[in-house]
Design an enzyme around this catalytic site. Sequence first.
Site, PDB file in Angstrom:
ATOM      1  CB  CYS A 139      27.048  50.717 -20.871  1.00  0.00           C
ATOM      2  SG  CYS A 139      28.017  52.106 -21.395  1.00  0.00           S
ATOM      3  CG  ASP A 140      26.221  47.331 -22.428  1.00  0.00           C
ATOM      4  OD1 ASP A 140      25.432  48.194 -22.012  1.00  0.00           O
ATOM      5  OD2 ASP A 140      26.699  47.335 -23.573  1.00  0.00           O
ATOM      6  CB  CYS A 189      30.146  50.476 -23.232  1.00  0.00           C
ATOM      7  SG  CYS A 189      30.044  51.534 -21.774  1.00  0.00           S
TER       8      CYS A 189
END
Lengths: 303, 109
Positions: A134-135, A131
């Site tokens: 997200c990261d 992701c």
Amino acid sequence: MEQLIIIGSGPAGYTAAIYAARAELKPLMFCGDEVGGQLITTTEVENFPGFPDGILGPDLMAAMRKQAEKFGTRVVEKKVTAVDFKSSPKKVTVGDEVFEAKSIIVATGASARRLNLPGEAKYYGKGLSACATCDGFFFKNKNLFVVGGGDAALEEAIFLTKFASEVTVLVRTDVLRASKIMQERAEANPKIKFMFNASIVGYVGDDKIVGARVKNNATNEEKDIPIDGIFIAIGHDPNTKIFEGQLALEKNYIKPVGFVGTEIPGVYVAGDVADWRYRQAISAAGTGCMAALEAEKFLAGNE
Amino acid sequence: MSEITLTDNNFEQEVVEASKTMPVLTDFWASWCPPCRAMSPIIEELAKEYDGKIKVGKYNVEEGTVVAEKLGVQSIPAFFIYKNGVVIDSWVGAMSKEEVAKKIEKALL
């Protein structure tokens, strides 16, 4: 005994639930591991009709769930572990509980594919990610690999250049599968490089990723390349494991009979689990609607 | 009790020290992370359901950096359960409410 059990909680499952609940079938839904389905890990959904300013994936799924529950769907956040559609009534096993139903809608969708290399699980969250949204934040001024050659891979690569100093896209073959417009965008980005005929065959690092073992698929040569993070975007696999031996599969996808039927009367299929071609939230919702209408017709005919 | 806001300044006291009297579940999150948004109502509900048994704290990775770096957070949502001053369980990514509840139950043993 249940009138209808819906397996899966993505756009297909919730749409089926809304229609079935409004038809007073009191559907019972089992969500599975990824409650809300694939849209839970996306940001802005800009192509779902009715939201001219876009809507966040998790917000869209929360709204669908609310709508399904409003009409009486019982949503259970548990995972179906086995099914027996050949018995009468049909059986759905959830851990050590067995539920019986007259009709079933299978809407288990698909999940992001992983490389499944030795020791992979321990590297998730330690430099390995599925992701970028997200990261990416945690990789400021770092060097990254994105694995994959499709639109999703290039989209992730472009997004990651907001943080990373360099992003190398590893493509298994010698061509990109991505659409022309995405290729042009990625190629125009000075932080993006491409490595063709390249596959990751191992991870390097004790408690976090410090490198990857990369194989050149043209020469079969392998070498360790230092890298700070690896993002995987190699497509999706349908969640059909529990239906093996129960429903006809084709390339792991459920092979529908007609639009949303299966070879078993009363068992219907909707969404990505039977759709290798379109895989859109709106097309999943559409087939969810069709499956619920078919289930309703089936139940009426059986009374 | 509702969730408390964790920062680099209060983490030691509110989590590490506090976990010596009651387990603490910490949620590392950010507003732009879709699975974090999906987890947020689940964590909120669990904080209420386990009121008096565990303490729940949320750490925004955009506001704090020191603790996140120390714990090696490179992926969110990231969760750590502290008990008796140490991390006894941790995981990354979205998870069903049932599974998180199981982890809490285990921490309460």
